[in-house]
Design a protein around this motif. Structure first.
Motif, PDB file in Angstrom:
ATOM      1  N   PHE A  52      -9.765   3.616  -6.482  1.00 48.30           N
ATOM      2  CA  PHE A  52      -8.893   2.869  -7.389  1.00 48.30           C
ATOM      3  C   PHE A  52      -7.502   2.688  -6.778  1.00 48.30           C
ATOM      4  N   LEU A  53      -6.917   3.780  -6.275  1.00 44.11           N
ATOM      5  CA  LEU A  53      -5.580   3.696  -5.674  1.00 44.11           C
ATOM      6  C   LEU A  53      -5.582   2.753  -4.478  1.00 44.11           C
ATOM      7  N   TYR A  54      -6.582   2.901  -3.623  1.00 41.26           N
ATOM      8  CA  TYR A  54      -6.675   2.087  -2.409  1.00 41.26           C
ATOM      9  C   TYR A  54      -6.738   0.593  -2.740  1.00 41.26           C
ATOM     10  N   THR A  55      -7.581   0.217  -3.685  1.00 34.77           N
ATOM     11  CA  THR A  55      -7.732  -1.202  -4.004  1.00 34.77           C
ATOM     12  C   THR A  55      -6.560  -1.732  -4.822  1.00 34.77           C
ATOM     13  N   ALA A  56      -6.019  -0.906  -5.712  1.00 36.54           N
ATOM     14  CA  ALA A  56      -4.907  -1.362  -6.543  1.00 36.54           C
ATOM     15  C   ALA A  56      -3.645  -1.564  -5.710  1.00 36.54           C
ATOM     16  N   VAL A  57      -3.415  -0.688  -4.733  1.00 37.40           N
ATOM     17  CA  VAL A  57      -2.232  -0.801  -3.873  1.00 37.40           C
ATOM     18  C   VAL A  57      -2.451  -1.846  -2.783  1.00 37.40           C
ATOM     19  N   GLY A  58      -3.618  -1.838  -2.165  1.00 42.21           N
ATOM     20  CA  GLY A  58      -3.829  -2.660  -0.970  1.00 42.21           C
ATOM     21  C   GLY A  58      -4.520  -3.985  -1.186  1.00 42.21           C
ATOM     22  N   ALA A  88       2.342   8.856  -7.313  1.00 41.04           N
ATOM     23  CA  ALA A  88       3.533   8.618  -8.142  1.00 41.04           C
ATOM     24  C   ALA A  88       3.071   8.085  -9.495  1.00 41.04           C
ATOM     25  N   TYR A  89       3.643   8.641 -10.553  1.00 39.84           N
ATOM     26  CA  TYR A  89       3.379   8.176 -11.911  1.00 39.84           C
ATOM     27  C   TYR A  89       4.696   7.762 -12.549  1.00 39.84           C
ATOM     28  N   GLU A  90       4.696   6.647 -13.237  1.00 43.20           N
ATOM     29  CA  GLU A  90       5.844   6.265 -14.050  1.00 43.20           C
ATOM     30  C   GLU A  90       5.385   6.231 -15.508  1.00 43.20           C
ATOM     31  N   ASN A  91       6.006   7.080 -16.312  1.00 40.42           N
ATOM     32  CA  ASN A  91       5.621   7.176 -17.726  1.00 40.42           C
ATOM     33  C   ASN A  91       4.113   7.353 -17.890  1.00 40.42           C
ATOM     34  N   GLY A  92       3.532   8.165 -17.025  1.00 39.09           N
ATOM     35  CA  GLY A  92       2.120   8.502 -17.132  1.00 39.09           C
ATOM     36  C   GLY A  92       1.159   7.538 -16.477  1.00 39.09           C
ATOM     37  N   THR A  93       1.640   6.427 -15.937  1.00 36.29           N
ATOM     38  CA  THR A  93       0.775   5.424 -15.305  1.00 36.29           C
ATOM     39  C   THR A  93       0.868   5.533 -13.788  1.00 36.29           C
ATOM     40  N   PRO A  94      -0.268   5.588 -13.071  1.00 33.48           N
ATOM     41  CA  PRO A  94      -0.199   5.625 -11.609  1.00 33.48           C
ATOM     42  C   PRO A  94       0.555   4.410 -11.069  1.00 33.48           C
ATOM     43  N   ALA A  95       1.519   4.669 -10.190  1.00 29.26           N
ATOM     44  CA  ALA A  95       2.340   3.598  -9.634  1.00 29.26           C
ATOM     45  C   ALA A  95       2.084   3.378  -8.145  1.00 29.26           C
ATOM     46  N   GLY A  96       1.581   4.389  -7.451  1.00 30.82           N
ATOM     47  CA  GLY A  96       1.338   4.287  -6.024  1.00 30.82           C
ATOM     48  C   GLY A  96       0.939   5.634  -5.470  1.00 30.82           C
ATOM     49  N   TYR A  97       0.703   5.679  -4.164  1.00 29.11           N
ATOM     50  CA  TYR A  97       0.262   6.952  -3.584  1.00 29.11           C
ATOM     51  C   TYR A  97       0.574   7.047  -2.102  1.00 29.11           C
ATOM     52  N   ALA A 118       2.826  -4.099  -9.576  1.00 32.52           N
ATOM     53  CA  ALA A 118       3.708  -4.092 -10.753  1.00 32.52           C
ATOM     54  C   ALA A 118       4.867  -3.123 -10.626  1.00 32.52           C
ATOM     55  N   PHE A 119       4.776  -2.165  -9.685  1.00 26.98           N
ATOM     56  CA  PHE A 119       5.815  -1.141  -9.546  1.00 26.98           C
ATOM     57  C   PHE A 119       6.694  -1.347  -8.317  1.00 26.98           C
ATOM     58  N   ARG A 120       6.456  -2.393  -7.567  1.00 24.41           N
ATOM     59  CA  ARG A 120       7.276  -2.643  -6.377  1.00 24.41           C
ATOM     60  C   ARG A 120       8.649  -3.150  -6.770  1.00 24.41           C
ATOM     61  N   GLY A 121       9.638  -2.863  -5.908  1.00 28.19           N
ATOM     62  CA  GLY A 121      10.993  -3.352  -6.129  1.00 28.19           C
ATOM     63  C   GLY A 121      11.749  -2.597  -7.200  1.00 28.19           C
ATOM     64  N   ARG A 122      11.308  -1.376  -7.520  1.00 27.75           N
ATOM     65  CA  ARG A 122      11.960  -0.605  -8.584  1.00 27.75           C
ATOM     66  C   ARG A 122      12.435   0.754  -8.098  1.00 27.75           C
ATOM     67  N   ARG A 123      12.586   0.878  -6.758  1.00 31.33           N
ATOM     68  CA  ARG A 123      13.136   2.080  -6.135  1.00 31.33           C
ATOM     69  C   ARG A 123      12.194   3.287  -6.215  1.00 31.33           C
ATOM     70  N   ILE A 124      10.947   3.038  -6.526  1.00 31.98           N
ATOM     71  CA  ILE A 124       9.969   4.120  -6.557  1.00 31.98           C
ATOM     72  C   ILE A 124       9.448   4.412  -5.148  1.00 31.98           C
ATOM     73  N   GLY A 125       9.312   3.377  -4.326  1.00 31.93           N
ATOM     74  CA  GLY A 125       8.722   3.528  -3.001  1.00 31.93           C
ATOM     75  C   GLY A 125       9.475   4.481  -2.096  1.00 31.93           C
ATOM     76  N   GLY A 126      10.799   4.402  -2.090  1.00 34.64           N
ATOM     77  CA  GLY A 126      11.587   5.299  -1.247  1.00 34.64           C
ATOM     78  C   GLY A 126      11.407   6.747  -1.652  1.00 34.64           C
ATOM     79  N   HIS A 127      11.379   6.977  -2.960  1.00 35.19           N
ATOM     80  CA  HIS A 127      11.189   8.337  -3.466  1.00 35.19           C
ATOM     81  C   HIS A 127       9.790   8.851  -3.141  1.00 35.19           C
ATOM     82  N   LEU A 128       8.768   8.030  -3.362  1.00 29.60           N
ATOM     83  CA  LEU A 128       7.393   8.435  -3.069  1.00 29.60           C
ATOM     84  C   LEU A 128       7.220   8.738  -1.591  1.00 29.60           C
ATOM     85  N   LEU A 129       7.769   7.894  -0.732  1.00 29.34           N
ATOM     86  CA  LEU A 129       7.659   8.141   0.710  1.00 29.34           C
ATOM     87  C   LEU A 129       8.395   9.426   1.090  1.00 29.34           C
TER      88      LEU A 129
END
Length: 198
Positions: A52-58, A88-97, A118-129
């Motif tokens: 799920f993560l692989y297909t949803a992200v990629g 990474a979860y935002e408000n309980g929803t998977p956002a990335g990995y 849906a979660f790109r461009g919200r400063r989550i990526g830098g934190h997750l990395l």
């Protein structure tokens, strides 16, 4: 991430950049984003969740290398000692990995990293990395059979998002190799057949 091409398949050049850190001190963490964002290790590796993560992200950036894997092959990849998935979860929803791939001689590859569109461009990526790289550096603390990490590396390519390279460089990665490969042009697989991002 390269896909072998058949003679009748259209191909396009793809630039692949390889980057590395050689000391934990290289990591320059990003500030945590506002709101309820948590990064949690998936401690029970499940092919269903990983796929799920692989297909949803990629899906929209043509990640296809794992789509042909069987359930058993996927489980084998997840069960290797030291292989870890941090989500990474935002408000309980998977956002990335971030998926960590332990290799020989204290090397850890960031095998997969990214956010669901849906979660790109919200400063989550830098934190997750930042969290993923920190966990690559301290991987041996959780896996006694692994030697201490001496190098963390990854590759990105010209099909990835426009902010990917900047994120890696800001986190302290250094470029060590650039190459161009011809890759088969494929339709965007999406998270499931026929799905398209709005």
């Amino acid at each position: 991430m390269s896909t072998p091409s058949r003679p009748d398949t259209a191909t396009a050049p793809v630039t692949i950049w390889s980057l590395e850190q050689t000391s934990p001190a290289d990591l320059r963490p990003s500030a945590a984003p506002d709101g309820d964002v948590r990064v949690v290790r998936s401690e029970r590796p499940l092919p269903e969740f990983s796929r799920f993560l692989y297909t949803a992200v990629g899906g929209d950036i043509q990640w296809t290398d794992r789509l042909g894997m069987s359930y058993a092959q996927w489980q084998d990849a997840l069960d290797r000692p030291g292989a870890e998935t941090w989500v990474a979860y935002e408000n309980g929803t998977p956002a990335g990995y971030v998926e960590l791939d332990p290799q020989d001689d204290g090397v850890v590859e960031i095998m997969y990293f990214g956010l669901i569109p849906a979660f790109r461009g919200r400063r989550i990526g830098g934190h997750l990395l930042s969290v993923g790289v920190a966990r690559a550096w301290d991987l041996a603390e959780r896996w006694q059979e692994r030697t201490p990490t001496k190098r963390v590396w990854l590759h990105t390519c010209s099909k990835d998002g426009p902010h990917a390279m900047d994120n890696y460089l800001r986190r302290g990665f250094r470029l060590f190799d650039t190459r161009i490969e011809q890759e088969a042009e494929v339709e965007t697989p999406g998270p499931w057949p026929g799905a398209h991002t709005a």
